[in-house]
Design an enzyme around this catalytic site. Structure first.
Site, PDB file in Angstrom:
ATOM      1  N   ASP A  11       0.857  -1.195   0.000  1.00 25.55           N
ATOM      2  CA  ASP A  11       0.000   0.000   0.000  1.00 25.55           C
ATOM      3  C   ASP A  11       0.890   1.242   0.000  1.00 25.55           C
ATOM      4  O   ASP A  11       2.079   1.163   0.333  1.00 25.55           O
ATOM      5  CB  ASP A  11      -0.911   0.014   1.239  1.00 25.55           C
ATOM      6  CG  ASP A  11      -1.771   1.272   1.291  1.00 25.55           C
ATOM      7  OD1 ASP A  11      -2.481   1.549   0.308  1.00 25.55           O
ATOM      8  OD2 ASP A  11      -1.722   1.998   2.302  1.00 25.55           O
ATOM      9  N   SER A  12       0.299   2.362  -0.338  1.00 28.51           N
ATOM     10  CA  SER A  12       1.043   3.626  -0.306  1.00 28.51           C
ATOM     11  C   SER A  12       1.534   3.941   1.111  1.00 28.51           C
ATOM     12  O   SER A  12       2.469   4.711   1.271  1.00 28.51           O
ATOM     13  CB  SER A  12       0.138   4.757  -0.795  1.00 28.51           C
ATOM     14  OG  SER A  12      -1.035   4.813  -0.007  1.00 28.51           O
ATOM     15  N   CYS A  74      -4.232  -1.153  -2.210  1.00 26.01           N
ATOM     16  CA  CYS A  74      -4.385   0.304  -2.290  1.00 26.01           C
ATOM     17  C   CYS A  74      -5.282   0.557  -3.492  1.00 26.01           C
ATOM     18  O   CYS A  74      -4.973   0.095  -4.608  1.00 26.01           O
ATOM     19  CB  CYS A  74      -3.005   0.926  -2.503  1.00 26.01           C
ATOM     20  SG  CYS A  74      -3.037   2.693  -2.848  1.00 26.01           S
ATOM     21  N   GLU A 159      -5.298  10.108   9.138  1.00 24.98           N
ATOM     22  CA  GLU A 159      -3.865  10.090   9.463  1.00 24.98           C
ATOM     23  C   GLU A 159      -3.477  11.130  10.516  1.00 24.98           C
ATOM     24  O   GLU A 159      -2.431  11.007  11.134  1.00 24.98           O
ATOM     25  CB  GLU A 159      -3.033  10.260   8.187  1.00 24.98           C
ATOM     26  CG  GLU A 159      -3.239   9.089   7.250  1.00 24.98           C
ATOM     27  CD  GLU A 159      -2.029   8.757   6.404  1.00 24.98           C
ATOM     28  OE1 GLU A 159      -1.048   9.503   6.421  1.00 24.98           O
ATOM     29  OE2 GLU A 159      -2.107   7.714   5.717  1.00 24.98           O
ATOM     30  N   CYS A 193     -11.584   3.196  -0.587  1.00 25.70           N
ATOM     31  CA  CYS A 193     -10.267   3.661  -0.142  1.00 25.70           C
ATOM     32  C   CYS A 193      -9.961   2.938   1.152  1.00 25.70           C
ATOM     33  O   CYS A 193     -10.839   2.776   2.013  1.00 25.70           O
ATOM     34  CB  CYS A 193     -10.273   5.173   0.079  1.00 25.70           C
ATOM     35  SG  CYS A 193      -8.765   5.779   0.859  1.00 25.70           S
ATOM     36  N   HIS A 195      -8.487   3.762   3.787  1.00 25.20           N
ATOM     37  CA  HIS A 195      -8.593   4.484   5.061  1.00 25.20           C
ATOM     38  C   HIS A 195     -10.032   4.611   5.549  1.00 25.20           C
ATOM     39  O   HIS A 195     -10.261   4.824   6.740  1.00 25.20           O
ATOM     40  CB  HIS A 195      -8.047   5.903   4.920  1.00 25.20           C
ATOM     41  CG  HIS A 195      -6.559   5.991   4.876  1.00 25.20           C
ATOM     42  ND1 HIS A 195      -5.800   5.291   3.972  1.00 25.20           N
ATOM     43  CD2 HIS A 195      -5.689   6.706   5.634  1.00 25.20           C
ATOM     44  CE1 HIS A 195      -4.526   5.581   4.171  1.00 25.20           C
ATOM     45  NE2 HIS A 195      -4.433   6.429   5.170  1.00 25.20           N
TER      46      HIS A 195
HETATM   47  N1  DGL Z   1      -4.315   3.672   0.151  1.00 28.93           N
HETATM   48  C1  DGL Z   1      -4.911   4.735  -0.632  1.00 28.93           C
HETATM   49  C2  DGL Z   1      -6.150   4.194  -1.358  1.00 28.93           C
HETATM   50  O1  DGL Z   1      -6.738   3.201  -0.973  1.00 28.93           O
HETATM   51  C3  DGL Z   1      -5.262   5.921   0.226  1.00 28.93           C
HETATM   52  C4  DGL Z   1      -4.071   6.691   0.728  1.00 28.93           C
HETATM   53  C5  DGL Z   1      -3.318   7.441  -0.333  1.00 28.93           C
HETATM   54  O2  DGL Z   1      -3.888   8.365  -0.981  1.00 28.93           O
HETATM   55  O3  DGL Z   1      -2.146   7.123  -0.538  1.00 28.93           O
HETATM   56  O4  DGL Z   1      -6.563   4.772  -2.333  1.00 28.93           O
END
Ligand code: DGL
Length: 274
Positions: A11-12, A74, A159, A193, A195
């Site tokens: 993931d990012s 992600c 976050e 997403c 989060h």
């Molecule tokens: N993990 C990203 C997503 O699911 C969200 C966080 C980011 O923008 O890096 O799109």
């Protein structure tokens, strides 16, 4: 035959931990290697080229560490990079390895959950602009109408620890109102997403009554289980010692401080460098 290795989860940053948590709950016997690219996150507002380049580097890194199967946990990376990696890069990098994403499992199933045939998607700007959810849902459920709403402020709310503060209510309500103003017939909403499950309590508070909220973690976990059952040759190449290792491109203490909030248990990570 090559040695079995962990399932790679990328993931990012932190968000993929909400997906990993559900995967571990359903499939605890496998080894997992998590990589969070926290030093370069967020990905949500970055260009196609940038997200694709970063995701490709991450997949190569996971493959180098012995993973045969990698999951882009992600949405933004799944939306912008998965197809190119699957169709273009895998053949050159490692033709016998596989990369899966988190959008397809949801789009395969969500159409059947809606009674009105009207579905809403919340996602990052990148995911919404890619139209990946719309295109995929259309493929499986052509009669369903999909409306999207980008919620760029929801990731920073999580976050910065503001997910449960009163300030969060304004922005959560704002995006819910925009989605339902665009299509009042929506009866099923996807949290597209990683989060957003952490905002679920507040989202539920402002959703019109009777609307169903779909979180992707459990759906992705079931889809992985199904994939491994249908691909015994890959299943054998996933090691089964129940270990979890966490890597971040940030400093480990920075990752560990917040990771437990996403994963549900304390996390102790190692640093990696690109
Ligand atoms: N993990 C990203 C997503 O699911 C969200 C966080 C980011 O923008 O890096 O799109």
């Amino acid at each position: 035959m090559s040695t079995a290795g962990p399932i790679g989860v990328f993931d990012s940053g932190f968000g993929g931990l909400t997906v990993l948590k559900e995967i571990e709950r359903l499939l605890p016997e496998y080894d997992y290697l998590y990589l969070g690219d926290n030093a370069r996150s967020p990905y949500g507002s970055r260009s196609f080229e940038t997200v694709y380049g970063y995701a490709l580097e991450a997949v190569a890194w996971l493959f180098d560490r012995g993973c045969h199967l990698a999951i882009l946990a992600c949405n933004t990376a799944s939306a912008k990079a998965l197809r190119s990696i699957q169709q273009k890069d895998l053949a050159r990098m490692a033709p016998e390895k596989r990369v899966l994403g988190v959008i397809r499992p949801v789009t395969e199933t969500v159409g059947a959950m809606s009674g009105s045939g009207h579905i809403g998607i919340f996602g990052t700007t990148g995911t919404v602009d890619s139209r990946s959810y719309m295109i995929e849902i259309e493929r499986y459920f052509p009669q369903v109408q999909v409306t999207q709403e980008a919620c760029p402020i929801w990731v920073p709310l999580v976050e910065t620890g503001e997910a449960v503060s009163e300030g969060a209510d304004f922005f959560i309500r704002q995006h819910i109102d925009r989605l339902f103003n665009a299509d009042p017939l929506i009866d099923t909403v996807v949290l597209g997403c990683t989060h957003y499950p952490l905002l679920e309590t507040k989202i539920m508070q402002y959703l019109p009554s009777g609307v169903r909220l779909v979180s992707q973690g459990a759906i992705v976990a079931r889809s992985l289980q199904d994939y491994l059952e249908r691909h015994p040759e890959m299943e054998k190449r996933c090691s089964h010692d129940g270990t979890r290792r966490f890597f971040t491109s940030e400093k480990a203490p920075v990752f560990d401080r917040l990771a437990g909030f996403f994963h549900g248990t304390d996390v102790s990570s190692c640093e990696m460098h690109w």
